[in-house]
Design a protein around this motif. Structure first.
Motif, mmCIF file in Angstrom:
data_model
loop_
_atom_site.group_PDB
_atom_site.id
_atom_site.type_symbol
_atom_site.label_atom_id
_atom_site.label_comp_id
_atom_site.label_asym_id
_atom_site.label_seq_id
_atom_site.Cartn_x
_atom_site.Cartn_y
_atom_site.Cartn_z
ATOM 1 N N ILE A 15 0.836 -1.195 0.000
ATOM 2 C CA ILE A 15 0.000 0.000 0.000
ATOM 3 C C ILE A 15 0.878 1.255 0.000
ATOM 4 O O ILE A 15 0.644 2.208 -0.754
ATOM 5 C CB ILE A 15 -0.937 0.003 1.222
ATOM 6 N N LEU A 16 1.909 1.279 0.837
ATOM 7 C CA LEU A 16 2.810 2.432 0.887
ATOM 8 C C LEU A 16 3.542 2.614 -0.435
ATOM 9 O O LEU A 16 3.708 3.737 -0.922
ATOM 10 C CB LEU A 16 3.821 2.264 2.027
ATOM 11 N N ALA A 53 -2.365 2.257 4.766
ATOM 12 C CA ALA A 53 -1.607 1.032 5.013
ATOM 13 C C ALA A 53 -2.056 0.336 6.290
ATOM 14 O O ALA A 53 -2.181 -0.895 6.331
ATOM 15 C CB ALA A 53 -0.117 1.352 5.080
ATOM 16 N N ASP A 88 4.774 6.791 7.617
ATOM 17 C CA ASP A 88 4.971 6.923 6.172
ATOM 18 C C ASP A 88 5.993 8.007 5.845
ATOM 19 O O ASP A 88 6.559 8.664 6.736
ATOM 20 C CB ASP A 88 3.635 7.168 5.454
#
Length: 580
Positions: free
Chosen positions: A3-4, A13, A394
């Motif tokens: 996802i990241l 995420a 993130d």
């Protein structure tokens, strides 16, 4: 990580990871569970709590349980069900802070449920332990999980097509709505709490009667209206400034503030100068835990009748008073404090039969005697669920710390047509009137789930946590002390020899206490163990790698470069640190 790497942020995420954990660790959490979440958004520059702890049913009155002849909430079955809060909490976070769609974050979970995932040995063990009970009493679970003599092996693929169908239908209902991403997420939330998911839960819980840990068949109380009346909420965290850091926890509807109370007490000691493996260090930490958890027992809960004055509980004056109660020998008492001049009240205590100590409880009558009490197994042979934890930072500096749990497949029967069962977190209510955590309609149980987050000099720094029931804030505290005072990096602090106390009542059925019991990993030196015994501690030595399930990640800015670091549990299985 996928996802990241596709451009999602920490909130995308964490949501995707949370939904996958429901599938691949069904003995630790499920779609019908709950999750408290701490978030830090770089746009808002503050920590917020998302409460994904659902409430008790409207019909859950003390009178109802009195009529059933129960003095303790069952740990399994239909009676201890609360509103399953995890779905709404993840979706609320996704809507307000994420960037991706319902389909994006549910796709990995749907794939694992539909196509299968490899079983770890602990899942197989859990399946085997309840196979006979499923076959005899819980037919809806027996339709999904293997029966006696038909156990899969560790590494075999396991599928749950009913959950895949449930989540696929939610994606379809979300995408049937014309509008933006937020409107689709709200549509998914309605499908769960007002639509077909709520209807299935209502139909089953209003009609079924199943065997539970009380030894009797009991009907459920949860209704579709209970789900429709509840939503996940935002709250301010409970915080404490300690050693240049602002530590954030969920409020006193969780056990989170016990970590803050321990830090407050320890700030008035020379804890920073004590060697981390020394008897002096262990004794001081354990005795502070006994005081903080005594306050948990007397004061914590989702109650308007006897709310905890958290500011007073974390004040310097109170910390100094409590610090003065720590002596050179182990306390055998459970000693809650008078907070804001109010008198504490403790629940009845159930003592472990094989305890070598006697617990003196101020203001409480003679305790009754029962059995053992650890977070995952007990002397009655009951296998309890545990918990998961996930931390994400993130590239932009957003942070998430979440502790999903509940809805363990071994705790309650599967709801027909959905593929999953409902949380039994209601076992943490006391069936004793007048306590902050007494059973009452539409009330949150005092959960053990307790993610952690910290700012360093006002900047976002650390997200961490662990599974482990009542041990969560003990292990999380040890990690923080090792990191801040002993110069350990994340992995060193996670790997350091750990311990926990069981001095107070367990939050899990059958709610027993093991007064003065101190459980320590076998890597502590014989000198430390002997010194603690000489101080009066009832020391039990476990395996060399038996305490803690921690994970953690940090971020630091050096000029324009953001450094991300992570560490994960080396004990057991399925603890990972990943980054790029």
């Amino acid at each position: 990580m996928s996802i990241l790497e596709r451009g999602g942020n920490a909130f995308d995420a964490a949501a995707a990871g949370g939904f996958v954990l429901q599938i691949v660790e069904p003995h630790l959490n499920g779609p019908g569970g709950e999750v408290p979440i701490l978030i830090y958004s770089q746009n808002e520059r503050k920590i917020r709590v998302i409460c994904g702890q659902g409430t008790s049913p409207a019909a859950a009155t003390q009178q109802h349980f009195d009529a059933l002849g129960l003095d303790i909430m069952p740990g399994t079955g239909l009676l201890p069900a609360c509103v399953p809060g995890a779905f709404d909490a993840w979706m609320l976070m996704l809507r307000d802070y994420g960037t991706m769609s319902v389909r994006d974050v549910l796709a990995p979970a749907i794939s694992y449920a539909e196509n299968g995932f490899p079983l770890v040995s602990k899942i197989v063990d859990a399946m085997d332990s309840v196979a006979e009970m499923f076959a005899t009493h819980w037919a809806t679970s027996a339709a999904i999980y293997p029966g006696p003599g038909n156990m899969p092996r560790a590494g075999d693929l396991f599928r749950n097509p009913d959950i895949a169908a449930t989540y696929s239908r939610i994606v379809g209902e979300a995408e049937s709505v014309r509008g933006d991403r937020a409107a689709q997420i709200d549509s998914a939330r309605r499908a769960w709490y007002q639509g077909f998911v709520a209807e299935a839960i209502d139909g089953y819980y209003q009609s079924a009667s199943v065997m539970d840990s009380s030894g009797h068949h009991n009907s459920g109380l949860l209704s579709g209206q209970d789900l429709a009346s509840w939503t996940a909420t935002y709250e301010d965290p409970a915080t404490l400034d300690y050693h240049g850091h602002t530590i954030a926890k969920c409020g006193a509807w969780s056990q989170g503030p016990v970590l803050l109370q321990q830090l407050s007490i320890l700030s008035k000691t020379s804890i920073a100068d004590m060697a981390h493996g020394s008897a002096e260090f262990v004794h001081t930490v354990v005795e502070s835990a006994k005081l903080a958890f005594a306050d948990r027992e007397a004061w914590y809960g989702d109650s308007a009748a006897q709310p905890l004055d958290l500011q007073a509980a974390l004040s310097d004056d109170y910390a100094i008073q409590r610090r003065g109660m720590i002596g050179n020998t182990a306390s055998l008492e459970l000693r809650p404090g008078r907070i804001a001049n109010a008198e504490p009240r403790l629940p009845r205590t159930r003592l472990v039969q094989d305890s070598a100590s006697t617990l003196k409880v101020a203001g409480v009558g003679e305790p009754t005697v029962a059995g053992d009490g650890s977070p995952t197994t007990d002397s009655h042979g009951t296998l309890r669920g545990d918990t998961c934890h996930i931390d994400v930072i993130d590239r932009w500096g957003n942070m998430v710390s979440a502790t999903p749990s509940g809805g363990w497949f071994q705790a309650s029967p599967v709801v027909p047509g959905l593929g999953f069962n409902i949380t039994t977190r209601g076992q943490m209510f006391w069936l004793e009137p007048g306590l902050p955590s007494s059973i009452a309609p539409n009330r949150r149980p005092r959960t053990t789930l307790t993610p952690s987050m910290a700012l360093r000099d006002g900047q976002p720094y650390l997200a961490w946590g662990t599974p482990g029931g009542d041990q969560q804030d003990q292990w999380s505290l040890l990690f923080l002390l090792h990191h801040l005072h002993h110069g350990m990096n994340l992995q060193e602090a996670i790997d350091a020899p750990a311990f926990h106390s069981e001095h107070w009542s367990s939050s899990f059925w059958p709610r027993e206490a093991a007064p003065n019991k101190l459980v320590m990993e076998g890597r502590f030196s014989p000198d430390t163990l002997n010194a603690l015994r000489n101080m009066g501690h009832d020391v039990h030595v476990g395996g060399p790698w038996s305490e803690g399930r921690l994970s953690a990640c940090t971020q630091e800015l050096h000029g324009s470069t953001r450094f991300l670091k992570a560490g994960a549990n080396a004990r057991g299985m399925q603890g990972y640190a990943a980054g790029r």
